[in-house]
Motif scaffolding. Structure first.
Motif, PDB file in Angstrom:
ATOM      1  N   MET A  46       0.832  -1.210   0.000  1.00  0.00           N
ATOM      2  CA  MET A  46       0.000   0.000   0.000  1.00  0.00           C
ATOM      3  C   MET A  46       0.863   1.256   0.000  1.00  0.00           C
ATOM      4  SD  MET A  46      -3.066   0.875  -0.180  1.00  0.00           S
ATOM      5  CE  MET A  46      -3.579   2.550  -0.399  1.00  0.00           C
ATOM      6  N   ILE A  48       2.223   1.772  -3.408  1.00  0.00           N
ATOM      7  CA  ILE A  48       1.241   2.274  -4.368  1.00  0.00           C
ATOM      8  C   ILE A  48       0.936   3.751  -4.103  1.00  0.00           C
ATOM      9  CG2 ILE A  48      -1.170   2.050  -5.119  1.00  0.00           C
ATOM     10  CD1 ILE A  48      -0.834  -0.968  -4.660  1.00  0.00           C
ATOM     11  N   LEU A  72       1.481   6.944  -6.561  1.00  0.00           N
ATOM     12  CA  LEU A  72       0.437   7.900  -6.915  1.00  0.00           C
ATOM     13  C   LEU A  72       0.907   9.335  -6.690  1.00  0.00           C
ATOM     14  CD1 LEU A  72      -2.729   6.113  -5.562  1.00  0.00           C
ATOM     15  CD2 LEU A  72      -1.964   6.369  -7.915  1.00  0.00           C
ATOM     16  N   ILE A 102       5.582  11.023 -20.297  1.00  0.00           N
ATOM     17  CA  ILE A 102       4.178  11.006 -20.714  1.00  0.00           C
ATOM     18  C   ILE A 102       3.507   9.697 -20.288  1.00  0.00           C
ATOM     19  CG2 ILE A 102       2.662  10.869 -22.746  1.00  0.00           C
ATOM     20  CD1 ILE A 102       4.451  12.958 -24.059  1.00  0.00           C
ATOM     21  N   SER A 117       3.198   9.350 -16.469  1.00  0.00           N
ATOM     22  CA  SER A 117       2.117  10.199 -15.958  1.00  0.00           C
ATOM     23  C   SER A 117       0.775   9.530 -16.201  1.00  0.00           C
ATOM     24  CB  SER A 117       2.114  11.559 -16.658  1.00  0.00           C
ATOM     25  OG  SER A 117       3.383  12.139 -16.609  1.00  0.00           O
ATOM     26  N   LEU A 129       0.282   6.577 -13.893  1.00  0.00           N
ATOM     27  CA  LEU A 129       0.039   6.925 -12.499  1.00  0.00           C
ATOM     28  C   LEU A 129      -1.350   7.532 -12.316  1.00  0.00           C
ATOM     29  CD1 LEU A 129       3.652   8.078 -11.814  1.00  0.00           C
ATOM     30  CD2 LEU A 129       2.540   6.040 -10.917  1.00  0.00           C
ATOM     31  N   ILE A 130      -1.749   8.378 -13.256  1.00  0.00           N
ATOM     32  CA  ILE A 130      -3.097   8.950 -13.159  1.00  0.00           C
ATOM     33  C   ILE A 130      -4.135   7.833 -13.280  1.00  0.00           C
ATOM     34  CG2 ILE A 130      -4.773  10.475 -14.289  1.00  0.00           C
ATOM     35  CD1 ILE A 130      -2.324  12.193 -15.141  1.00  0.00           C
ATOM     36  N   SER A 145      -3.738   4.708 -12.553  1.00  0.00           N
ATOM     37  CA  SER A 145      -3.717   3.881 -11.340  1.00  0.00           C
ATOM     38  C   SER A 145      -4.535   4.550 -10.243  1.00  0.00           C
ATOM     39  CB  SER A 145      -2.286   3.702 -10.825  1.00  0.00           C
ATOM     40  OG  SER A 145      -1.456   3.254 -11.845  1.00  0.00           O
ATOM     41  N   PHE A 146      -4.344   5.845 -10.149  1.00  0.00           N
ATOM     42  CA  PHE A 146      -5.026   6.631  -9.113  1.00  0.00           C
ATOM     43  C   PHE A 146      -6.540   6.497  -9.247  1.00  0.00           C
ATOM     44  CE2 PHE A 146      -6.316  10.800  -7.264  1.00  0.00           C
ATOM     45  CZ  PHE A 146      -5.769  10.595  -6.005  1.00  0.00           C
ATOM     46  N   ILE A 159      -7.417   1.889  -9.322  1.00  0.00           N
ATOM     47  CA  ILE A 159      -7.320   0.997  -8.153  1.00  0.00           C
ATOM     48  C   ILE A 159      -8.510   1.198  -7.206  1.00  0.00           C
ATOM     49  CG2 ILE A 159      -5.888   0.334  -6.182  1.00  0.00           C
ATOM     50  CD1 ILE A 159      -3.442   1.004  -7.986  1.00  0.00           C
ATOM     51  N   VAL A 179      -1.157  12.480 -22.589  1.00  0.00           N
ATOM     52  CA  VAL A 179      -1.329  11.820 -21.294  1.00  0.00           C
ATOM     53  C   VAL A 179      -2.800  11.407 -21.128  1.00  0.00           C
ATOM     54  CG1 VAL A 179      -1.299  12.158 -18.798  1.00  0.00           C
ATOM     55  CG2 VAL A 179       0.612  12.977 -20.175  1.00  0.00           C
ATOM     56  N   ARG A 213      -8.360  -0.575   2.053  1.00  0.00           N
ATOM     57  CA  ARG A 213      -6.907  -0.372   2.091  1.00  0.00           C
ATOM     58  C   ARG A 213      -6.189  -1.693   2.358  1.00  0.00           C
ATOM     59  NH1 ARG A 213      -5.272   4.756   5.635  1.00  0.00           N
ATOM     60  NH2 ARG A 213      -3.388   3.498   5.728  1.00  0.00           N
ATOM     61  N   VAL A 235      -6.377  -4.075  -0.762  1.00  0.00           N
ATOM     62  CA  VAL A 235      -5.512  -3.604  -1.851  1.00  0.00           C
ATOM     63  C   VAL A 235      -4.064  -3.898  -1.493  1.00  0.00           C
ATOM     64  CG1 VAL A 235      -4.632  -1.552  -3.024  1.00  0.00           C
ATOM     65  CG2 VAL A 235      -7.090  -1.875  -2.765  1.00  0.00           C
ATOM     66  N   SER A 236      -3.736  -3.667  -0.225  1.00  0.00           N
ATOM     67  CA  SER A 236      -2.375  -3.942   0.223  1.00  0.00           C
ATOM     68  C   SER A 236      -2.055  -5.426   0.082  1.00  0.00           C
ATOM     69  CB  SER A 236      -2.235  -3.496   1.672  1.00  0.00           C
ATOM     70  OG  SER A 236      -1.048  -4.001   2.205  1.00  0.00           O
ATOM     71  N   ARG A 258      -1.211  -6.320  -3.479  1.00  0.00           N
ATOM     72  CA  ARG A 258      -0.370  -5.288  -4.095  1.00  0.00           C
ATOM     73  C   ARG A 258       0.521  -5.803  -5.220  1.00  0.00           C
ATOM     74  NH1 ARG A 258       1.379  -6.267   0.917  1.00  0.00           N
ATOM     75  NH2 ARG A 258       3.584  -6.764   1.304  1.00  0.00           N
ATOM     76  N   ILE A 288      -1.467  -6.177  -8.326  1.00  0.00           N
ATOM     77  CA  ILE A 288      -1.862  -4.855  -8.830  1.00  0.00           C
ATOM     78  C   ILE A 288      -0.667  -4.157  -9.464  1.00  0.00           C
ATOM     79  CG2 ILE A 288      -2.663  -2.557  -8.136  1.00  0.00           C
ATOM     80  CD1 ILE A 288      -4.516  -3.925  -6.148  1.00  0.00           C
ATOM     81  N   MET A 289       0.479  -4.293  -8.832  1.00  0.00           N
ATOM     82  CA  MET A 289       1.676  -3.692  -9.420  1.00  0.00           C
ATOM     83  C   MET A 289       1.969  -4.269 -10.798  1.00  0.00           C
ATOM     84  SD  MET A 289       4.627  -2.955  -6.704  1.00  0.00           S
ATOM     85  CE  MET A 289       4.217  -4.083  -5.415  1.00  0.00           C
ATOM     86  N   VAL A 311      11.050  -5.439  -6.368  1.00  0.00           N
ATOM     87  CA  VAL A 311      10.061  -5.115  -5.336  1.00  0.00           C
ATOM     88  C   VAL A 311       9.323  -6.377  -4.893  1.00  0.00           C
ATOM     89  CG1 VAL A 311       7.942  -3.859  -4.892  1.00  0.00           C
ATOM     90  CG2 VAL A 311       9.786  -2.761  -6.148  1.00  0.00           C
TER      91      VAL A 311
END
Lengths: 312, 228
Positions: free
Chosen positions: A1, A4, A8, B32, B35, B38-39, B41-42, B45, B104, B146, B149-150, B153, B156-157, B225
């Protein structure tokens, strides 16, 4: 978490950076002495002015002089006109008189200036399997059609097929040769290939297929080093190729940058740029890729004002 | 054959000598696409988690639609975003066409379905005993989401890396929205397309190698990771 979340946060920061002026850190712009933010001008250009690198050459001169940044989108004339109609660019540089006239009549374009001209050539294999060398372009097209449809070996024609200025010229020649493009030419057999790409890519394709194609002389010369094809037909009034620049009508499309656009078009018709156009490529290719418009308005059949009158 | 060998030789030269234009294009591509990833993913998720742990009518249909959109053609995204942000379009006033920001947006739209869909799959894979445990411990909705999702992870990654891969490797939307403007919106894929059409094979190969190297580095990072 944690990871992630960190990603973000980093993402939002990066996104913030992108929204800034440019995502390019490296030292490609060595002119920090001028004001920090050069004004941007959006230009849609026909591929021939881009692929030959003429625009590159003129661009750097203009950018230094006016602290401007030109954003050049290279597309066939058809697509360029579409960008213009939607108001997505400030200036258009194209080569298709008939559609330019319609564009201006529709109120999308204003202040057209003719900047240069050259000629189209029919390119083909040196062995000339269709036997069209030295003929008039209309006759050459008739022969190509006849032998291509008959399935004669080696007779293939690659068309731009992309609604570009060159494609429009090709259609005009078919029409002059007595054919209806949609019914007689398209789908008339495997000999007629529609590439749907820019001039450079089409030349490369024609070269691979050892086929005939229609090209502006400038792009052909710029690519000649990599091609085995040669010009087979280069004489004929219909082969004239006139390049224009025009502003997008600010009254129809709000937010268009007319001031800088004027400067750019006036620069193109200036003695300095006209001289650059005349001498461009002479050293590298042994002959000019484009002829300057200045003083040649009668050759091109346009008015003198269209060649030399500055936009006020 | 010679052309290919020569191409590779020049390509490696271009990379080793840190050719400024090649480097600039590479950095722009990474920024690009990163970005966009990440957007996306935001957005994806949380959305994916909500869909997974909510019950509503048409949930399965929604998931099916999302999964169908994995195959969303890039040119279609290009066209759709073009119509929205072209100056004649509803968001035309923002002047986003032919900008990196516009690209983007297009890439975000492109990879959103993958990220949402794979988030859902990842969360479905969690051991139900964990979910029960969380519920019995009286976790609030936020704490619950939370924690799950953790728990998922790594999967998801992997989804995020896949999304990044799709974003950085696509050419259709990049060329329609960016316009392939040198020094402004030219990225690795559009540059490869242009250079090949102009017959500059060596540059194309160099850019292609860099594109693969970027993918390799990202995957190595993910592996590190995951193995930690």
């Amino acid at each position: 978490m944690v990871i992630i979340t960190a990603l973000l946060v980093a993402g939002l920061m990066v996104a913030g950076c992108v929204s800034g002026e440019s995502p390019t850190a490296p030292s490609t712009t060595p002119t920090p002495t001028l004001a920090a933010n050069p004004e941007e001008l959006r230009i849609a250009t026909t591929t021939s002015l881009y692929d030959t690198k003429l625009l590159d050459h003129l661009q750097s001169v203009f950018e230094k002089k006016h602290n401007a940044k030109l954003l050049v989108v290279s597309a066939g004339t058809g697509k360029a006109l579409e960008y213009g109609q939607r108001g997505d660019v400030d200036v258009m540089m194209v080569h298709d008189r008939a559609r330019e006239d319609a564009f201006i009549a529709d109120g999308d374009g204003v202040n057209r200036r003719v900047i240069a001209y050259n000629y189209f050539v029919i390119i083909g294999p040196a062995s000339d399997p269709a036997g069209i060398k030295g003929k008039q372009p209309e006759v050459a097209f008739q022969t190509l059609m006849e032998k291509g449809k008959a399935g004669e070996a080696g007779v293939v024609f690659v068309s731009r097929g992309d609604a570009s200025g060159t494609h429009a010229k090709e259609k005009a020649i078919w029409k002059a040769a007595g054919f209806d493009y949609a019914t007689d030419v398209q789908n008339s057999g495997n000999w007629y290939v529609e590439a749907g790409s820019g001039m450079g890519a089409t030349l490369v394709m024609a070269n691979e297929k050892e086929a005939y194609t229609l090209s502006d002389i400038g792009t052909f010369l710029a690519y000649k080093g990599d091609l085995t094809l040669v010009p087979v037909v280069s004489k004929g009034d219909i082969l004239l190729n006139v390049y224009s620049a025009m502003l997008i009508n600010p009254e129809k499309h709000t937010g268009v940058d007319t001031e800088l656009g004027k400067k750019w078009v006036n620069f193109l018709t200036s003695d300095e740029a006209q001289h650059e156009i005349a001498s461009f490529g002479v050293v590298e290719y042994g002959e000019p890729l484009f002829f300057p418009a200045k003083g040649n308005w009668a050759v091109m059949g346009v008015s003198e004002a269209e060649v030399s009158a500055p936009i006020l | 054959m010679n052309e290919i060998i020569e191409g590779f030789r020049t390509a490696i030269e271009l990379i080793i000598t840190l050719n400024p234009e090649v480097i600039e294009i590479s950095i722009r591509s990474i920024i690009i696409s990163l970005s966009a990833t990440l957007i996306a993913s935001f957005i994806a998720i949380p959305t994916g988690s909500l869909i997974t742990f909510s019950e509503f009518r048409g949930k399965q249909a929604l998931v099916n639609i999302i999964q169908t959109l994995y195959a969303l053609p890039t040119v279609l995204v290009g066209l759709f975003v073009f119509l929205l942000i072209s100056r004649a379009g509803p968001f035309g006033f923002m002047r986003l066409l032919f900008t990196p920001e516009g690209m983007v947006i297009a890439q975000t739209v492109l990879i959103l379905p993958i990220l949402i869909g794979l988030t859902i799959s990842s969360l479905k894979g969690i051991d139900t005993t964990i979910l029960d445990a969380l519920r019995s411990l009286g976790a609030t909705k936020m704490q619950f989401l939370r924690s799950v999702v953790s728990e998922a992870r790594y999967a998801i990654m992997a989804a995020v890396v896949l999304g990044f891969g799709r974003a950085i490797s696509e050419v259709g939307a990049a060329i329609m929205i960016g316009g392939n403007i040198r020094g402004h919106t030219r990225v690795l894929t559009t540059a490869i397309s242009l250079e090949t059409s102009m017959g500059y094979i060596a540059v194309s190969i160099a850019l292609g190698i860099i594109l693969l190297l970027i993918a390799l580095v990202i995957n190595l990072l993910l592996a590190i990771v995951q193995n930690r």
